[in-house]
Design an enzyme around this catalytic site. Structure first.
Site, PDB file in Angstrom:
ATOM      1  N   SER A 153       0.840  -1.192   0.000  1.00 21.99           N
ATOM      2  CA  SER A 153       0.000   0.000   0.000  1.00 21.99           C
ATOM      3  C   SER A 153       0.876   1.243   0.000  1.00 21.99           C
ATOM      4  CB  SER A 153      -0.898   0.001   1.223  1.00 21.99           C
ATOM      5  OG  SER A 153      -0.129   0.287   2.373  1.00 21.99           O
ATOM      6  N   LYS A 154       0.224   2.372  -0.020  1.00 22.90           N
ATOM      7  CA  LYS A 154       0.953   3.652  -0.126  1.00 22.90           C
ATOM      8  C   LYS A 154       2.029   3.798   0.935  1.00 22.90           C
ATOM      9  CE  LYS A 154      -2.949   3.111  -0.948  1.00 22.90           C
ATOM     10  NZ  LYS A 154      -3.792   2.231  -0.170  1.00 22.90           N
ATOM     11  N   ARG A 155       1.767   3.240   2.125  1.00 27.61           N
ATOM     12  CA  ARG A 155       2.781   3.479   3.147  1.00 27.61           C
ATOM     13  C   ARG A 155       4.081   2.714   2.890  1.00 27.61           C
ATOM     14  NH1 ARG A 155       2.481  -0.489   6.627  1.00 27.61           N
ATOM     15  NH2 ARG A 155       0.786  -1.935   6.211  1.00 27.61           N
TER      16      ARG A 155
ATOM     17  N   GLY B 236       5.642   3.197   0.152  1.00 27.80           N
ATOM     18  CA  GLY B 236       6.334   3.997  -0.849  1.00 27.80           C
ATOM     19  C   GLY B 236       5.537   4.000  -2.137  1.00 27.80           C
TER      20      GLY B 236
END
Length: 488
Positions: free
Chosen positions: A257-259, A261
């Site tokens: 996911s976005k976290r 990167g």
RNA sequence: GCCCCCAUCGUCUAGUGGCCUAGGACACCGCCCUUUCAAGGCGGCGGCGCGGAUUCGAAUUCCGCUGGGGGCACCA
């Protein structure tokens, strides 16, 4: 001989709620590869039945990412085909017709339960350790009962009447046979109270209507498949073959996911990744050809890809390996092609329009100096900006310059030598500078470092001789002299 | 809670009962090359989650456990 098989038709069916994620890109790639390798059709279908989250911008984004990757579709947005339209919200009539039929055949029914009632049911089921499925309260509603609910102002959803016993087996190309207890499945919703079909319903209707032969999608849909199978059977349609791909994980083994990167194709593109690398890397994330081969061109992938060799283990997305692969593909690009990629890439950056302008070096001169050093197109900026932009000497870099071997003497010597050169080409520069270093009894590496800093304000640059030659005599001397002043 | 999937070096993977002293790639470490940084060459480190069972023989088959993940929505 067997009768001729039906032509292969596969689809990639993203919901337009955001950018194209690398996981989605891999699913699209495997579908595309499968279609290409079996001379089938690749269909792009937009699943926008979540009307509150779907956006047109997302569709544009997804399409742009797919085109950039080179994953062209045979039917879909912008490419009309015999099975269109390809946006589910434009296929409403089809779903209405299908739900009407199911209703009239008694295979589906209207349910008037409220959200509160349903929540309550779920809590009780959980507490009792029973599967959380619809209890069937509205299954056998009388006409009078129905009228009463309508009078109350309740709105109905349409549910599929599922078998209460038995098992359904999904014959998955990757996982083998997976069995599900029908009682665990529950009468799921086909049509929402606002008339919009749910995912499971729209998917089944469309896969059948579009004559999809193979559904290649993420693992997260495996548990949905028995529902779709039963639904397809209720509609009297033949089910496609299924292949459920394992998920892509982040470094901590949680779903990517976005976290973690960058996760969207667009971000990788913006960070200077080339499509060849992304395609090759994604292809290998879950699929392998043999024990040895890691590098595949798109043509080789088309030739060698098969669903049989897709693994069943979730894979961690390894940015380091992607980066290595990106460097590899940058290195093997022809110089001309790399120039084109860089030209495109530097649009919107500090170097836009600068190469080749006002006597500055052009891409054709620069690319040979940096090609083997670049891991991403973005590296071009760091490697060559000193050719174009005013030098900015950080205090630390000045210290490095002062701290190098006899900086003033070396700079003066270089200035003198370069000034007197008959020609200012790489070979001549190299020969004279090597001689100068020898004259001063300084190793070439040590001799060159102050020049490097003087000319670039950096510790790391392309080869010094080439750099000076590209810079030109006048500019080189000016920079060396300025540096001399700087350290005094 | 219930159902389902998955399990080989740090990571991606090869491996379908003896070819495995478990192979390759990235990363890491060392050496070489060298004009900085890369690239390249050579070498090294490093793994079958655990416990049973089957078998002459198991990374490979079976069972259990543990761990990770997915589903159980008027999301897809």
């Amino acid at each position: 001989m067997q009768p001729a098989e039906k032509p292969i038709r596969v689809r990639f069916a993203p919901s337009p709620t955001g950018y194209l994620h690398v996981g989605g890109a891999r699913t699209a790639l495997y579908n595309w590869l499968f279609a290409r390798s079996r001379s089938g059709s690749f269909i792009l279908r937009i699943e926008d039945t979540d009307t509150s989250r779907s956006t047109d911008e997302a569709i544009v984004q997804i399409i742009s990412s797919m085109e950039w990757l080179g994953l062209g579709w045979d039917e879909g947005p912008g490419r009309p085909g015999a099975y269109g339209p390809y946006r589910q919200m434009e296929r409403a009539a089809l779903y209405r017709q299908a739900s009407g039929q199911l209703l009239s055949e008694g295979k589906a029914y209207r349910c008037y339960c409220t959200e509160e009632e349903l929540d309550e049911d779920r809590k009780r089921a959980r507490a009792a350790g029973r599967p959380i499925v619809y209890c069937g309260r509205c299954r056998e509603l009388s006409a009078a009962g129905e009228q009463a609910f309508i009078a109350e102002g309740r709105e109905a959803v349409i549910r599929l009447r599922m078998p209460e016993t038995g098992r359904t087996v999904v014959r998955d190309l990757i996982h083998g046979d997976v069995e599900f207890e029908n009682a665990q499945l529950g009468d799921f919703i086909l049509v929402r109270s606002n008339g919009v079909p749910t995912y499971n319903f729209a998917v089944a209707v469309d896969d059948a209507a579009m004559e999809i032969t193979h559904v290649v999608r993420g693992d997260d849909h495996l548990a949905n498949t028995p529902r779709q199978l039963i639904l397809l059977a209720a509609m009297g349609k033949q089910a496609p073959a299924y292949a459920h791909l394992p998920l892509i994980l982040g470094h901590d083994r949680s779903p990517l996911s976005k976290r973690h990167g960058s996760v969207s194709v667009e971000e990788f593109r913006a960070r200077g990744y080339v499509r060849e690398a992304l395609i090759n890397y994604l292809a290998l994330l879950g699929w392998s050809y043999d024990a040895e081969t890691t590098l595949f061109s798109v043509d080789e992938l088309v030739e060698k890809f098969s669903l049989e060799r897709v693994g069943s283990t979730a894979a961690v997305f390894d940015t380091e390996k992607l980066l290595w692969m990106n460097g590899h593909y940058i290195r093997v690009l022809s110089a001309g092609e790399l120039e084109a990629r860089i030209e495109e890439y530097i649009k919107g950056t500090s170097l836009e329009g600068l190469p080749g302008k006002d006597g500055k070096p052009g891409l054709a001169e620069l690319v040979p100096l940096v090609q083997e050093k670049m891991k991403t197109l973005a590296d071009f900026l760091d490697l060559t900006d000193f050719f174009f932009l005013p030098l900015e000497f950080e205090p630390e870099i000045i210290e490095k310059l002062r701290g190098s071997v006899q900086p003033a003497a070396v700079l003066e010597k270089a200035i003198q030598v370069l000034y007197e050169l008959p020609d200012f080409d790489t070979g001549t520069i190299e020969a004279s500078l090597r001689r100068a270093a020898a004259d001063m009894d300084i190793k070439v590496g040590k001799f060159l470092q102050p020049l490097r800093i003087a000319v670039s304000a950096k510790m790391v640059t392309p080869g010094m001789f080439e750099t000076l030659a590209v810079l030109g005599r006048e500019e080189s001397l000016a920079r060396l002299k300025a540096a001399l002043v700087l350290i005094q």
